[in-house]
Design a protein around this motif. Structure first.
Motif, PDB file in Angstrom:
ATOM      1  N   ILE A  79       7.537   1.641   6.547  1.00  0.00           N
ATOM      2  CA  ILE A  79       7.256   2.092   8.046  1.00  0.00           C
ATOM      3  C   ILE A  79       7.036   0.860   8.945  1.00  0.00           C
ATOM      4  CG2 ILE A  79       5.517   3.462   9.363  1.00  0.00           C
ATOM      5  CD1 ILE A  79       4.297   4.503   6.605  1.00  0.00           C
ATOM      6  N   ASP A  80       7.933   1.319  10.099  1.00  0.00           N
ATOM      7  CA  ASP A  80       7.936   0.337  11.326  1.00  0.00           C
ATOM      8  C   ASP A  80       6.988   0.579  12.216  1.00  0.00           C
ATOM      9  OD1 ASP A  80       8.414  -1.296  13.195  1.00  0.00           O
ATOM     10  OD2 ASP A  80      10.411  -0.917  14.014  1.00  0.00           O
ATOM     11  N   LYS A  81       5.562   0.100  12.068  1.00  0.00           N
ATOM     12  CA  LYS A  81       4.507   0.324  13.136  1.00  0.00           C
ATOM     13  C   LYS A  81       4.506  -0.669  14.310  1.00  0.00           C
ATOM     14  CE  LYS A  81       1.781   2.786   9.611  1.00  0.00           C
ATOM     15  NZ  LYS A  81       0.623   2.710   8.794  1.00  0.00           N
ATOM     16  N   THR A  82       5.439  -1.292  14.544  1.00  0.00           N
ATOM     17  CA  THR A  82       5.436  -2.166  15.759  1.00  0.00           C
ATOM     18  C   THR A  82       5.109  -1.324  17.172  1.00  0.00           C
ATOM     19  OG1 THR A  82       7.776  -2.060  16.050  1.00  0.00           O
ATOM     20  CG2 THR A  82       6.948  -3.972  15.027  1.00  0.00           C
ATOM     21  N   ARG A  83       4.544  -2.090  17.962  1.00  0.00           N
ATOM     22  CA  ARG A  83       4.048  -1.311  19.393  1.00  0.00           C
ATOM     23  C   ARG A  83       4.913  -1.730  20.530  1.00  0.00           C
ATOM     24  NH1 ARG A  83      -1.719  -3.645  18.169  1.00  0.00           N
ATOM     25  NH2 ARG A  83      -0.020  -5.134  17.457  1.00  0.00           N
ATOM     26  N   ARG A  84       6.146  -1.103  20.385  1.00  0.00           N
ATOM     27  CA  ARG A  84       7.182  -1.619  21.714  1.00  0.00           C
ATOM     28  C   ARG A  84       6.784  -0.884  22.698  1.00  0.00           C
ATOM     29  NH1 ARG A  84      10.002  -1.533  16.866  1.00  0.00           N
ATOM     30  NH2 ARG A  84      10.798  -3.480  16.357  1.00  0.00           N
ATOM     31  N   ASP A  85       5.782   0.215  22.771  1.00  0.00           N
ATOM     32  CA  ASP A  85       5.720   0.909  24.133  1.00  0.00           C
ATOM     33  C   ASP A  85       4.553   0.936  24.881  1.00  0.00           C
ATOM     34  OD1 ASP A  85       4.806   2.351  22.274  1.00  0.00           O
ATOM     35  OD2 ASP A  85       6.051   4.111  22.515  1.00  0.00           O
ATOM     36  N   ARG A  86       3.670  -0.032  24.336  1.00  0.00           N
ATOM     37  CA  ARG A  86       2.334  -0.296  25.053  1.00  0.00           C
ATOM     38  C   ARG A  86       2.180  -0.503  26.187  1.00  0.00           C
ATOM     39  NH1 ARG A  86      -0.972  -3.891  21.031  1.00  0.00           N
ATOM     40  NH2 ARG A  86      -2.885  -3.113  22.477  1.00  0.00           N
TER      41      ARG A  86
ATOM     42  N   LEU B 136       6.028   6.606  12.415  1.00  0.00           N
ATOM     43  CA  LEU B 136       4.655   6.471  11.782  1.00  0.00           C
ATOM     44  C   LEU B 136       4.606   7.271  10.516  1.00  0.00           C
ATOM     45  CD1 LEU B 136       2.894   6.928  15.416  1.00  0.00           C
ATOM     46  CD2 LEU B 136       3.537   4.825  14.221  1.00  0.00           C
ATOM     47  N   ALA B 137       5.528   8.114  10.160  1.00  0.00           N
ATOM     48  CA  ALA B 137       5.341   8.912   8.830  1.00  0.00           C
ATOM     49  C   ALA B 137       5.941   8.203   7.924  1.00  0.00           C
ATOM     50  CB  ALA B 137       5.701  10.197   9.094  1.00  0.00           C
ATOM     51  N   PRO B 138       5.438   8.315   6.550  1.00  0.00           N
ATOM     52  CA  PRO B 138       6.224   7.490   5.444  1.00  0.00           C
ATOM     53  C   PRO B 138       7.638   8.314   5.248  1.00  0.00           C
ATOM     54  CG  PRO B 138       3.995   7.933   4.978  1.00  0.00           C
ATOM     55  CD  PRO B 138       4.068   8.522   6.080  1.00  0.00           C
TER      56      PRO B 138
ATOM     57  N   MET C 212       0.634  -1.256  -0.093  1.00  0.00           N
ATOM     58  CA  MET C 212      -0.023  -0.054   0.059  1.00  0.00           C
ATOM     59  C   MET C 212       0.996   1.303  -0.094  1.00  0.00           C
ATOM     60  SD  MET C 212      -3.012  -1.040  -0.109  1.00  0.00           S
ATOM     61  CE  MET C 212      -3.847   0.424   0.269  1.00  0.00           C
ATOM     62  N   GLU C 213       1.989   1.266   0.736  1.00  0.00           N
ATOM     63  CA  GLU C 213       2.842   2.544   0.807  1.00  0.00           C
ATOM     64  C   GLU C 213       3.430   2.743  -0.772  1.00  0.00           C
ATOM     65  OE1 GLU C 213       5.915   1.754   3.514  1.00  0.00           O
ATOM     66  OE2 GLU C 213       4.685   1.155   5.079  1.00  0.00           O
TER      67      GLU C 213
ATOM     68  N   TRP D  84       9.122   9.104   2.815  1.00  0.00           N
ATOM     69  CA  TRP D  84       9.298   9.972   1.758  1.00  0.00           C
ATOM     70  C   TRP D  84       8.816  11.292   2.093  1.00  0.00           C
ATOM     71  CZ3 TRP D  84       4.602  11.702  -0.039  1.00  0.00           C
ATOM     72  CH2 TRP D  84       3.461  10.869   0.117  1.00  0.00           C
ATOM     73  N   LEU D  85       7.682  11.128   2.981  1.00  0.00           N
ATOM     74  CA  LEU D  85       6.865  12.442   3.444  1.00  0.00           C
ATOM     75  C   LEU D  85       7.723  13.390   4.424  1.00  0.00           C
ATOM     76  CD1 LEU D  85       4.343  13.864   3.417  1.00  0.00           C
ATOM     77  CD2 LEU D  85       3.351  12.537   5.248  1.00  0.00           C
ATOM     78  N   ALA D  86       8.438  12.518   5.397  1.00  0.00           N
ATOM     79  CA  ALA D  86       9.237  13.169   6.521  1.00  0.00           C
ATOM     80  C   ALA D  86      10.021  14.344   6.108  1.00  0.00           C
ATOM     81  CB  ALA D  86      10.009  12.319   7.282  1.00  0.00           C
ATOM     82  N   PRO D  87      10.910  14.272   4.971  1.00  0.00           N
ATOM     83  CA  PRO D  87      11.634  15.369   4.544  1.00  0.00           C
ATOM     84  C   PRO D  87      10.718  16.754   3.941  1.00  0.00           C
ATOM     85  CG  PRO D  87      12.439  13.493   3.679  1.00  0.00           C
ATOM     86  CD  PRO D  87      11.015  13.157   4.135  1.00  0.00           C
ATOM     87  N   ILE D  88       9.627  16.675   3.513  1.00  0.00           N
ATOM     88  CA  ILE D  88       8.829  17.642   3.103  1.00  0.00           C
ATOM     89  C   ILE D  88       8.540  18.522   4.184  1.00  0.00           C
ATOM     90  CG2 ILE D  88       7.061  18.382   1.435  1.00  0.00           C
ATOM     91  CD1 ILE D  88       7.109  15.328   0.474  1.00  0.00           C
ATOM     92  N   ALA D  89       8.732  19.641   4.306  1.00  0.00           N
ATOM     93  CA  ALA D  89       8.729  20.671   5.568  1.00  0.00           C
ATOM     94  C   ALA D  89       7.320  21.317   5.198  1.00  0.00           C
ATOM     95  CB  ALA D  89       9.610  21.589   5.440  1.00  0.00           C
TER      96      ALA D  89
END
Length: 320
Positions: A101-108, A130-132, A75-76, A134-139
């Motif tokens: 994206i690493d969406k594991t829940r290690r801190d629940r 949690l953000a893709p 899907m990504e 490719w999206l993170a670098p776009i300010a």
């Protein structure tokens, strides 16, 4: 600071099936009818050997109604391709797709990962996964960001002629029929949260938490609870005596002190040796199992909608 331990809506990246149940401390005499039902649904108790070292790899009944890691990556890729096709029409290209994206829940269950304890301890400044990529670098405020999201940095609609509603991202979601899965995603998140909270209040988990406190007290640490209290305490300690945060810290976060790391490592160890993690995971799985039965038709319908979106994504990727 936000409560990262409550971010339990994302799926585990790799499913590790884990049979769970009530702790040995809770006997049939102590347990009421609800406890006996939980034990019957969950199966044998979790042991130290059965609980994975990485708590994020535990599989839960509700995970069947989320995208798998492979489906998520697919899907990504499809979303990225559709968004990029759209932005190119406006003369702009996207950053590279990047890693999954690493969406594991290690801190629940509070801090429970020894690697995280050594690197970030109780700091909430660790980079978000949690953000893709490719999206993170776009300010925000950047024209490309407005075209992708359909809005300006202050939340107003972007003024770009021919821009689809919701920007190129909104167009991609509609093309992949992701809007049809949003209600189901919300249902899964709500049930997940409900199971988490109910298990947190379970008498067996509270008894195990008392054993965790005893373990921590023996090491010289006094916290009121195993989840929120250590984060609150060390959050305050990190800021004590500071007149300002350095530019590097503003960018990368405030790294924990040696004392904080030492406390975090003891915490992680005590959560396992006390049986606190095993018990809470077991009861959470049992609670989820019952919720899956109670909400079966709606969850199955949601799973079908997810599968439909995945098929659409595959068709797009095949078409190139």
């Amino acid at each position: 600071m936000r409560s990262r331990w409550l971010e339990n809506r994302w799926p585990a990246a790799v499913a590790v099936m884990l049979l769970a149940g009530a702790t040995a401390a809770c006997t049939a005499t102590e347990a009421g009818s609800t406890d006996r039902a939980l034990e019957a649904a969950a199966g044998p108790s979790i042991t130290m050997r059965q609980l994975p070292a990485d708590i994020g790899q535990v599989a839960y009944p509700l995970d069947r109604y989320r995208l798998t890691a492979a489906e998520q990556r697919l899907m990504e890729q499809a979303t990225y391709g559709l968004v990029r096709r759209c932005t190119l029409r406006f003369g702009l290209d996207l950053p590279p797709l990047g890693k999954a994206i690493d969406k594991t829940r290690r801190d629940r269950y509070g801090l429970s990962d020894p690697v995280e304890a050594r690197t970030w301890a109780y700091s909430l400044d660790k980079p978000s996964v949690l953000a893709p990529a490719w999206l993170a670098p776009i300010a925000p405020g950047n024209r490309l960001h407005s075209i992708v999201t359909g809005s300006t940095a202050d939340g107003r609609p972007a003024k770009e002629q021919g821009l689809p509603a919701g920007g190129c991202g909104g167009s991609a979601r509609r093309a992949l029929a992701q809007d049809r899965t949003s209600l189901g995603d919300d249902l899964v998140a709500r049930l997940d949260s409900e199971a988490w909270k109910n298990a947190r209040a379970d008498a067996r988990v509270q008894r195990a938490e008392s054993l965790w406190q005893r373990c921590m007290n023996a090491a010289g640490y006094r916290y009121q609870n195993a989840v929120e209290a250590p984060y609150a305490y060390w959050g305050e300690q990190r800021l004590l005596g500071r007149k300002a945060v350095s530019p590097a810290e503003k960018k990368s976060g405030i790294k924990p002190s040696r004392a904080e790391v030492a406390a975090a490592l003891v915490d992680v160890r005590c959560k396992r040796t006390s049986g606190f993690l095993q018990t809470w995971v077991a009861v959470t799985i049992a609670r989820q199992h019952q919720l899956v039965i109670d909400h079966g038709p709606a969850l199955r319908q949601h799973r079908e909608a997810l599968s439909s979106s995945v098929r659409t994504a595959k068709q797009f990727l095949r078409a190139g």
